[in-house]
Design a protein around this motif. Structure first.
Motif, short mmCIF file in Angstrom:
data_model
loop_
_atom_site.label_atom_id
_atom_site.label_comp_id
_atom_site.label_asym_id
_atom_site.label_seq_id
_atom_site.Cartn_x
_atom_site.Cartn_y
_atom_site.Cartn_z
N HIS A 1 0.89 -1.20 -0.15
CA HIS A 1 0.14 -0.12 -0.09
C HIS A 1 0.75 1.26 -0.09
N LYS A 2 2.16 1.05 -0.13
CA LYS A 2 3.00 2.12 -0.21
C LYS A 2 3.24 3.04 1.07
N GLU A 3 3.52 2.16 1.85
CA GLU A 3 3.65 2.74 3.39
C GLU A 3 5.11 2.50 3.82
N VAL A 4 5.85 3.57 3.95
CA VAL A 4 7.31 3.16 4.31
C VAL A 4 7.28 2.63 5.71
N LEU A 5 7.71 1.22 5.99
CA LEU A 5 7.69 0.53 7.18
C LEU A 5 9.11 0.34 7.75
#
Length: 106
Positions: free
Chosen positions: A49-53
């Motif tokens: 979902h294109k979240e930087v983890l």
């Protein structure tokens, strides 16, 4: 009245497709994609979902005299990971729009 049966069948198919799309979206969010730069010295992990983890920086590239290089490596690694997320989304969600020719959709 035969047309009504076709309409109901089509509605059921659409509901099934919506459910499958929602499941695929959920699975995308669980995926982890890693982008790298500087030969692996900088790593960025994003979700589908294109979240930087996660961001990992090898201490050897954290030169206080050259902060700009580190910033560039972070940008490159992030863009690499986001590109992979886009490709995964297109391949996963594209199956639902095959042949539909919908502009702007996956």
């Amino acid at each position: 009245m035969r047309g009504m049966g076709n309409m109901q069948g089509m509605m059921k198919q659409m509901q099934k497709m919506q459910k499958k799309m929602a499941e695929a979206q959920e699975e995308l969010g669980e995926k982890r994609l890693e982008g790298t730069a500087g030969g692996g010295m900088v790593k960025v992990v994003v979700s589908g979902h294109k979240e930087v983890l996660e961001v990992t920086v090898d201490p050897s590239v954290a030169d206080p005299e050259d902060v700009e290089m580190l910033q560039d490596l972070i940008v490159i690694a992030t863009n690499d990971a986001l590109k992979q997320a886009d490709e995964l989304t297109n391949s996963t969600m594209g199956q639902f729009t095959k042949g539909m020719n919908l502009p702007g959709m996956f």
